[in-house]
Write an enzyme that holds these catalytic residues in place. Sequence first.
Site: not given
Ligand SMILES: [Zn+2]
Ligand SMILES: [Zn+2]
Length: 179
Positions: A134-135, A144, A150, A172
């Site tokens: 995520h990071e 986000h 996701c 994404c």
């Molecule tokens: Zn975040």
């Molecule tokens: Zn996404």
Amino acid sequence: MTASAKIIGLVPIGKIPRDVLKVIAAHITGYLNLKTEILPPLKHPSYACDLRRLQYDAGIILSTLESMPFHDHDKVIGVLDVDLFIPVFTHVFGEARQGGKHALVSLYRLGSPPSIRKKLSPCILERAAKVALHELGHLFNRVHCEDSNCIMHFTGLVEDLDKIPPYFCPYCAAALPPI
Ligand SMILES: [Zn+2]
Ligand SMILES: [Zn+2]
């Protein structure tokens, strides 16, 4: 160097079990095909402890990483086991400079702290890897995502973190380095 040759550096900050670094590296390489190296540890971030909150200021630790060269690495993720905060949140699992080079992942809220000092459970390892992905998404300028299927979906509780997958939705994924 082509985009697919990007190198990610994982830097333990304080005493971090080797297992978790290896699992994070395996997830980054497995899901994003990015070469990932585990770097020598940095000292415990006692300099960032906020004595009123008894937590550690993620911004101060990120600034410290930013003051270091890391010339051989395109993105650098610090892994720690202290309780991180940023001023607007009670705690964060991780923090990243949006579109930047440096991010943090904390193990503190991913399981009970005593278990972190012993062998980490597969569940905690999986959570740590998800926070790192995520990071890393933020470092590649992903924001986000509303899709709860996701990895860029925002989660503040481990129960929610467990529900999201360790991969990016097609939208994404499209903006990530070619894999
Ligand atoms: Zn975040
Ligand atoms: Zn996404």
